[in-house]
Design an enzyme around this catalytic site. Sequence first.
Site, PDB file in Angstrom:
ATOM      1  CD  GLU A 163      90.525 -54.852  22.819  1.00 32.25           C
ATOM      2  OE1 GLU A 163      91.168 -55.286  23.942  1.00 32.25           O
ATOM      3  OE2 GLU A 163      89.370 -54.356  22.996  1.00 32.25           O
TER       4      GLU A 163
ATOM      5  CD  GLU B 250      85.097 -55.660  23.037  1.00 33.25           C
ATOM      6  OE1 GLU B 250      85.531 -56.538  22.152  1.00 33.25           O
ATOM      7  OE2 GLU B 250      85.792 -55.625  24.244  1.00 33.25           O
TER       8      GLU B 250
END
Length: 541
Positions: free
Chosen positions: A196, A315
């Site tokens: 991220e 994810e």
Amino acid sequence: MDFRTLLLIFLALCPAFSAQTVEDTELMIDTSVRIAWTDDNYICATIDWWPKEKCNYKQCPWDLASIINLDLSHPFLENAIRAFKGLRLRLGGSLQDQVIYDVGNLKSSCHPFTKQKDGLFGFSKGCLHMHRWDELNNLFKKTGALVTFGLNALYGRRRINRHAWGGNWDSSNARDFMKYTVAKGYQIHSWEFGNELSGQGIGASVNAVQYGKDVIHLHNLIDQVYKKFDQRPLLLAPGGFYSPEWFSKLLEVSGPGIVNILTHHIYNLGPGSEGSKLVDKILNPQYLNKISDTFGNLTQTIKMKGPWASAWVGESGGAYNSGGPNVSNAFVDSFWYLDQLGIAAKHHTKVYCRQTLIGGNYGLLDTSTFVPNPDYYSALLWHRLMGKEVLDISSKASPYLRSYAHCTKDRAGVTLLLINLSNQIQYGVNIQSSAYTSLQVGKKKNHKKSSFVHGLKETVSWVGSKSSDVTLYREEYHLTPEGGNLQSRTMLLNGKPLQLTETGDIPSLSPVLENIKSPISVAPLSIKFIVFPNFNSPSCR
């Protein structure tokens, strides 16, 4: 009994009557061609780094469920992974870019994660000791897991401002860790770079140009470490939320053949604190449809900027910040989960990693007891029944009836997934198939419509008997919540609770057999997998 009493009884029974409403509809499955295909091992689950001190909304749902402290000897854990016969596991998460590998010549000390006010996500740097890595790999080998490991992509960088980090990636610690992994003979399917850090980032970010240069460096490092191997691990990046400009620039800078898989994250239900609002979103077909834009746009980015790469959902836990208690771990979550598995597959997603295997409220396994939550069984049924070939399906039904079709896994046939989001309507479903059949008129093809029953009969070899002497069946796997409570932690399969056996084994997921000519129906707020064995589908051969 007076009129007022009769009226009250009638009003009380109205929901029961309305729940019996039946609406007939037709689904058309195009069996002539596959519109997309997934990896054979499409289902994936994550194991995260969060320590037990990770808390959200005045609750701390992680307990001992991280890569560092998970009880790897628990028999329920081993049985749950082994049941998939090739479950993908992605090791990573928010803290991965603060993990130091305790191997080689370290430039800083290696200590466990601790709470730190000025640290990323409120934690200090953490440590992966090699004896723990050995224990993890022992579990992976015993269970046949396919492992993706997320590397620390911030190692050696400096913080420029509150979120942005700059400077070249220092690969020395990763290199020593990878060399140790190879020397021990551990099988790693893929190495993922960072978590991220794309776009604006979550907690930290790195600009796409720098990231592109760093993945080239990682690609060369993988080539070097695995130079004696014919088959090398894949390189995944960036493991973040999709940003068209950032993802495009990453592919432009890194160039052809560097990034094998583009991984992106999805938490489209919002924060886990929303409670009943999460349920409302899950049961709203218009809300569920919104994520299709993300999948479609990513597909176009890959087509235009990086056709050598494939897409994974690296994810996805539905609700972020550890998921929603009594939602993410309850039956109702399977409406969202299975629907998104279907949407992702139609948009050329090869692998879909669920956050998490265990940990938080969104674990496939209960964090404390290791007992499977409803979504575990949904994932296992998908894995066993839905093949990699995705078929097109058109519907005249209400948007509350969601439908997905795949070739049946590892055998002839077609598997249909039906998800009924309506709390009032039972759908009666008429299944039709369409296929392009060659005609003896030049090269012209005709679009032919036929029933599934006809297709099934064509595929059966009637040796020594007429077709009328043989009864054909379909397999049905009907999923409902215990007691009709959508927030139940117990899922029923064909009316029977799914529970571990006395020895802790995963129960048998057996279908009921229905005469192929009998009507198909889907009860309100329920899910049904239907397998049509031996169906004559050109795209499934």
